[in-house]
Design an enzyme around this catalytic site. Structure first.
Site, PDB file in Angstrom:
ATOM      1  CG  LEU A 164      -2.147  -0.929   1.099  1.00 41.40           C
ATOM      2  CD1 LEU A 164      -3.085  -0.719   2.271  1.00 41.40           C
ATOM      3  CD2 LEU A 164      -2.902  -0.757  -0.196  1.00 41.40           C
ATOM      4  CG  HIS A 165       2.941   2.102  -3.673  1.00 40.21           C
ATOM      5  ND1 HIS A 165       2.509   2.990  -4.623  1.00 40.21           N
ATOM      6  CD2 HIS A 165       2.804   0.863  -4.223  1.00 40.21           C
ATOM      7  CE1 HIS A 165       2.130   2.332  -5.715  1.00 40.21           C
ATOM      8  NE2 HIS A 165       2.301   1.033  -5.495  1.00 40.21           N
ATOM      9  CB  ALA A 166       1.743   7.282  -2.870  1.00 38.79           C
TER      10      ALA A 166
END
Length: 91
Positions: free
Chosen positions: A16-18
């Site tokens: 769950l990066h940007a």
């Protein structure tokens, strides 16, 4: 009404990066009910907070727990679970 919970395995190749965190937090906010997300046995954070979600450091394959309280909580968790289990990095 009791709290509804779901355990979900993260599908995005880079966790769950940007971008996937933004998609998730936005969907949680639009649900209009209180939703939290927790990694492992850690403290839950507001699922509508992109900074809170990113701070959890969620990687591909991690299991997270979603909790929702309110009308249509089950349906909301179904939709959020599908969003989290999808590999958004493959698109």
């Amino acid at each position: 009404m009791p709290l509804s919970t779901r355990t979900v395995r993260i599908g995005s190749a880079h966790g769950l990066h940007a971008r996937p965190a933004k998609l998730f937090a936005q969907a949680a906010k639009e649900a209009g009910i209180p939703i939290t997300i927790a990694k492992d046995a850690g403290a839950p954070v507001n699922a509508a907070s992109i900074l809170g979600v990113i701070a959890l450091g969620i990687e591909q394959g991690d299991y997270i727990t979603l909790t929702a309280d309110g009308d249509d909580a089950e349906n909301t968790l179904d939709q959020l679970s599908e969003l989290l289990s999808t590999d958004h990095d493959a698109e």
